[in-house]
Design a protein around this motif. Structure first.
Motif, PDB file in Angstrom:
ATOM      1  N   LEU A 198       0.726  -4.713   3.852  1.00 53.92           N
ATOM      2  CA  LEU A 198      -0.512  -5.143   3.217  1.00 53.92           C
ATOM      3  C   LEU A 198      -0.355  -6.588   2.747  1.00 53.92           C
ATOM      4  CD1 LEU A 198      -1.507  -2.119   0.916  1.00 53.92           C
ATOM      5  CD2 LEU A 198      -2.498  -2.745   3.129  1.00 53.92           C
ATOM      6  N   ASN A 199      -1.446  -7.307   2.787  1.00 54.55           N
ATOM      7  CA  ASN A 199      -1.463  -8.685   2.309  1.00 54.55           C
ATOM      8  C   ASN A 199      -1.823  -8.659   0.812  1.00 54.55           C
ATOM      9  OD1 ASN A 199      -1.129 -11.423   3.237  1.00 54.55           O
ATOM     10  ND2 ASN A 199      -3.296 -11.741   2.795  1.00 54.55           N
ATOM     11  N   ASP A 200      -0.886  -8.132  -0.014  1.00 54.06           N
ATOM     12  CA  ASP A 200      -1.248  -7.881  -1.411  1.00 54.06           C
ATOM     13  C   ASP A 200      -0.244  -8.415  -2.426  1.00 54.06           C
ATOM     14  OD1 ASP A 200       0.843  -6.055  -1.088  1.00 54.06           O
ATOM     15  OD2 ASP A 200      -0.207  -4.396  -2.070  1.00 54.06           O
ATOM     16  N   ASN A 201       0.606  -9.362  -2.023  1.00 57.73           N
ATOM     17  CA  ASN A 201       1.465 -10.057  -2.990  1.00 57.73           C
ATOM     18  C   ASN A 201       0.692 -11.253  -3.529  1.00 57.73           C
ATOM     19  OD1 ASN A 201       4.015  -8.874  -3.477  1.00 57.73           O
ATOM     20  ND2 ASN A 201       4.704  -9.442  -1.432  1.00 57.73           N
ATOM     21  N   PRO A 202       0.263 -11.239  -4.797  1.00 57.69           N
ATOM     22  CA  PRO A 202      -0.613 -12.304  -5.293  1.00 57.69           C
ATOM     23  C   PRO A 202       0.161 -13.566  -5.667  1.00 57.69           C
ATOM     24  CG  PRO A 202      -0.191 -10.732  -7.051  1.00 57.69           C
ATOM     25  CD  PRO A 202       0.498 -10.178  -5.815  1.00 57.69           C
ATOM     26  N   HIS A 203      -0.479 -14.733  -5.433  1.00 58.05           N
ATOM     27  CA  HIS A 203       0.105 -16.022  -5.802  1.00 58.05           C
ATOM     28  C   HIS A 203      -0.899 -16.899  -6.547  1.00 58.05           C
ATOM     29  CE1 HIS A 203       3.626 -15.102  -3.377  1.00 58.05           C
ATOM     30  NE2 HIS A 203       2.810 -14.759  -2.395  1.00 58.05           N
ATOM     31  N   GLY A 204      -1.950 -16.285  -7.075  1.00 61.32           N
ATOM     32  CA  GLY A 204      -2.948 -17.026  -7.835  1.00 61.32           C
ATOM     33  C   GLY A 204      -4.024 -17.621  -6.959  1.00 61.32           C
ATOM     34  N   ARG A 205      -5.246 -17.718  -7.523  1.00 57.52           N
ATOM     35  CA  ARG A 205      -6.399 -18.331  -6.840  1.00 57.52           C
ATOM     36  C   ARG A 205      -6.625 -17.766  -5.436  1.00 57.52           C
ATOM     37  NH1 ARG A 205      -8.694 -22.132  -9.715  1.00 57.52           N
ATOM     38  NH2 ARG A 205      -7.520 -23.135 -11.393  1.00 57.52           N
ATOM     39  N   ARG A 206      -6.595 -16.443  -5.368  1.00 51.66           N
ATOM     40  CA  ARG A 206      -6.895 -15.705  -4.133  1.00 51.66           C
ATOM     41  C   ARG A 206      -5.966 -16.077  -2.977  1.00 51.66           C
ATOM     42  NH1 ARG A 206     -11.146 -12.669  -5.128  1.00 51.66           N
ATOM     43  NH2 ARG A 206     -12.603 -13.291  -6.759  1.00 51.66           N
ATOM     44  N   ARG A 207      -4.705 -16.326  -3.309  1.00 52.93           N
ATOM     45  CA  ARG A 207      -3.691 -16.543  -2.285  1.00 52.93           C
ATOM     46  C   ARG A 207      -2.720 -15.363  -2.315  1.00 52.93           C
ATOM     47  NH1 ARG A 207      -0.326 -20.230  -3.567  1.00 52.93           N
ATOM     48  NH2 ARG A 207      -1.032 -20.500  -5.730  1.00 52.93           N
ATOM     49  N   PHE A 208      -2.409 -14.826  -1.127  1.00 50.32           N
ATOM     50  CA  PHE A 208      -1.598 -13.620  -1.027  1.00 50.32           C
ATOM     51  C   PHE A 208      -0.599 -13.746   0.119  1.00 50.32           C
ATOM     52  CE2 PHE A 208      -5.770 -12.608  -2.662  1.00 50.32           C
ATOM     53  CZ  PHE A 208      -5.505 -11.817  -3.765  1.00 50.32           C
ATOM     54  N   SER A 209       0.495 -13.008   0.002  1.00 52.39           N
ATOM     55  CA  SER A 209       1.447 -12.890   1.101  1.00 52.39           C
ATOM     56  C   SER A 209       1.649 -11.412   1.420  1.00 52.39           C
ATOM     57  CB  SER A 209       2.782 -13.553   0.748  1.00 52.39           C
ATOM     58  OG  SER A 209       3.357 -12.940  -0.399  1.00 52.39           O
ATOM     59  N   GLN A 210       2.318 -11.161   2.526  1.00 52.89           N
ATOM     60  CA  GLN A 210       2.427  -9.798   3.037  1.00 52.89           C
ATOM     61  C   GLN A 210       3.565  -9.028   2.358  1.00 52.89           C
ATOM     62  OE1 GLN A 210       3.548  -8.593   7.322  1.00 52.89           O
ATOM     63  NE2 GLN A 210       1.316  -8.682   7.321  1.00 52.89           N
ATOM     64  N   ARG A 211       3.326  -7.732   2.148  1.00 51.99           N
ATOM     65  CA  ARG A 211       4.332  -6.821   1.607  1.00 51.99           C
ATOM     66  C   ARG A 211       4.491  -5.661   2.584  1.00 51.99           C
ATOM     67  NH1 ARG A 211       4.088  -2.480  -2.801  1.00 51.99           N
ATOM     68  NH2 ARG A 211       1.838  -2.644  -2.459  1.00 51.99           N
ATOM     69  N   THR A 212       5.741  -5.288   2.880  1.00 48.91           N
ATOM     70  CA  THR A 212       6.026  -4.184   3.801  1.00 48.91           C
ATOM     71  C   THR A 212       6.232  -2.903   3.001  1.00 48.91           C
ATOM     72  OG1 THR A 212       7.100  -5.754   5.297  1.00 48.91           O
ATOM     73  CG2 THR A 212       7.517  -3.413   5.677  1.00 48.91           C
ATOM     74  N   LEU A 213       5.647  -1.810   3.495  1.00 49.42           N
ATOM     75  CA  LEU A 213       5.616  -0.559   2.750  1.00 49.42           C
ATOM     76  C   LEU A 213       6.122   0.606   3.600  1.00 49.42           C
ATOM     77  CD1 LEU A 213       2.043  -1.052   1.275  1.00 49.42           C
ATOM     78  CD2 LEU A 213       4.192  -1.501   0.118  1.00 49.42           C
ATOM     79  N   ALA A 214       6.622   1.618   2.907  1.00 54.88           N
ATOM     80  CA  ALA A 214       7.007   2.867   3.553  1.00 54.88           C
ATOM     81  C   ALA A 214       6.248   4.006   2.887  1.00 54.88           C
ATOM     82  CB  ALA A 214       8.511   3.099   3.443  1.00 54.88           C
ATOM     83  N   ARG A 215       5.569   4.792   3.697  1.00 52.20           N
ATOM     84  CA  ARG A 215       4.823   5.952   3.195  1.00 52.20           C
ATOM     85  C   ARG A 215       5.568   7.212   3.606  1.00 52.20           C
ATOM     86  NH1 ARG A 215      -1.504   6.136   2.803  1.00 52.20           N
ATOM     87  NH2 ARG A 215      -1.883   8.285   2.195  1.00 52.20           N
ATOM     88  N   SER A 216       5.810   8.090   2.639  1.00 48.27           N
ATOM     89  CA  SER A 216       6.555   9.315   2.931  1.00 48.27           C
ATOM     90  C   SER A 216       6.012  10.463   2.098  1.00 48.27           C
ATOM     91  CB  SER A 216       8.053   9.116   2.651  1.00 48.27           C
ATOM     92  OG  SER A 216       8.268   8.764   1.304  1.00 48.27           O
ATOM     93  N   ALA A 217       6.354  11.684   2.489  1.00 45.91           N
ATOM     94  CA  ALA A 217       5.893  12.888   1.797  1.00 45.91           C
ATOM     95  C   ALA A 217       6.913  13.315   0.751  1.00 45.91           C
ATOM     96  CB  ALA A 217       5.660  14.011   2.799  1.00 45.91           C
ATOM     97  N   LEU A 218       6.405  13.850  -0.354  1.00 47.99           N
ATOM     98  CA  LEU A 218       7.248  14.325  -1.447  1.00 47.99           C
ATOM     99  C   LEU A 218       6.740  15.692  -1.876  1.00 47.99           C
ATOM    100  CD1 LEU A 218       9.447  13.767  -3.648  1.00 47.99           C
ATOM    101  CD2 LEU A 218       7.594  12.790  -5.037  1.00 47.99           C
ATOM    102  N   THR A 219       7.621  16.689  -1.888  1.00 41.98           N
ATOM    103  CA  THR A 219       7.252  18.041  -2.298  1.00 41.98           C
ATOM    104  C   THR A 219       7.698  18.279  -3.736  1.00 41.98           C
ATOM    105  OG1 THR A 219       7.421  18.859  -0.027  1.00 41.98           O
ATOM    106  CG2 THR A 219       7.518  20.498  -1.783  1.00 41.98           C
ATOM    107  N   LEU A 220       6.752  18.748  -4.556  1.00 40.44           N
ATOM    108  CA  LEU A 220       6.977  18.926  -5.984  1.00 40.44           C
ATOM    109  C   LEU A 220       6.553  20.326  -6.414  1.00 40.44           C
ATOM    110  CD1 LEU A 220       5.464  15.519  -7.159  1.00 40.44           C
ATOM    111  CD2 LEU A 220       7.890  16.105  -7.069  1.00 40.44           C
ATOM    112  N   PRO A 221       7.038  20.811  -7.565  1.00 46.52           N
ATOM    113  CA  PRO A 221       6.597  22.109  -8.057  1.00 46.52           C
ATOM    114  C   PRO A 221       5.119  22.097  -8.420  1.00 46.52           C
ATOM    115  CG  PRO A 221       8.334  21.188  -9.466  1.00 46.52           C
ATOM    116  CD  PRO A 221       8.069  20.201  -8.393  1.00 46.52           C
ATOM    117  N   ALA A 222       4.408  23.152  -8.076  1.00 47.22           N
ATOM    118  CA  ALA A 222       2.968  23.215  -8.328  1.00 47.22           C
ATOM    119  C   ALA A 222       2.642  23.239  -9.812  1.00 47.22           C
ATOM    120  CB  ALA A 222       2.380  24.440  -7.640  1.00 47.22           C
TER     121      ALA A 222
END
Length: 246
Positions: A198-222
């Motif tokens: 996502l292009n969501d690393n902010p640098h002020g005045r509507r300037r952004f750089s890219q951030r790399t992400l990992a999406r994974s599943a997590l199982t938790l007690p109900a």
């Protein structure tokens, strides 16, 4: 030394997490809180001026747990256009003649747990500001205030512990003792676990750089699920913040 984290509960009837710096006719929203949006929320609480660089907030990283993904929605906006001579202010400081037409995307009835990591003194400063904000915090857009409580306090044990112990803002599934949710974490750009950017690393005045992400599943007690009873929900969130906070 034990790691500490600041835990936020970002839930509302409507929220929106755009990843476009400009203001096109379509205002998008990703399906989870962005780094720029969360740091913007903290900046509001701390009283930073609009468009300022993130400053010390750049030291913070975040992990998002998608407790309840919500429902994507759109609305249609018309701004101005009452006369041929009217001009409308634009986000870049200029002015536009005539009507401005936009479609805007939102998430309805979504809930997220956001876990912030960084220097402990900065986490305390951010937590104190969220309790007594200078400007009203919002979830991506000014029309989207967060439901209370949104500050769940500072906790020991690191992000993994917070992911496994923070109450889940959703109903427990029927007929099972576990619930599976997605988490989104920041990773190196060449990490084999990376799933998107996502292009969501902010640098002020509507300037952004890219951030790399990992999406994974997590199982938790109900039994982490809060359910629908308002009184019980508030009591459990209150107890989580104050009985476990270090």
């Amino acid at each position: 030394m034990t790691d500490h984290v600041l835990v936020l509960r970002l839930a509302a009837s409507m929220q929106s997490w755009g990843v476009r710096a400009a203001f096109p006719e379509y205002r998008d929203s990703t399906d989870h809180p962005t780094r720029s949006g969360v740091l913007g929320l903290l900046a509001c609480a701390l009283g930073h001026p609009r468009g300022a660089e993130p400053g010390e907030l750049a030291q913070l990283d975040l992990v998002v747990r998608i407790d309840k993904p919500g429902t994507p929605m759109e609305d249609f906006h018309t701004i101005g256009g009452q006369s041929t001579t009217e001009v409308v202010p634009s986000a870049d400081g200029g002015r536009r003649r005539g009507a401005v037409l936009t479609r805007r995307a939102y998430l309805a009835d979504a809930a997220f747990t956001v876990i912030l990591t960084g220097p402990i003194a900065l986490l305390h400063k951010a937590s104190d500001a969220l309790d007594r904000p200078t400007y009203t915090p919002f979830l991506g857009r000014r029309a989207c205030p967060p439901a209370a409580p949104y500050n769940l306090g500072i906790h020991p044990g690191g992000a993994s512990t917070a992911l496994a112990t923070t109450p889940l803002d959703r109903n427990a599934p029927a007929g099972t003792t576990t619930v599976t949710v997605d988490t989104v974490t920041t990773v190196a750009h060449d990490d084999p676990a990376a799933t998107h950017a996502l292009n969501d690393n902010p640098h002020g005045r509507r300037r952004f750089s890219q951030r790399t992400l990992a999406r994974s599943a997590l199982t938790l007690p109900a039994d982490l699920c809060l359910g629908n009873d308002a009184g019980e929900r508030y009591e459990r969130l209150h107890n989580y913040r104050y009985s476990q906070t270090d």
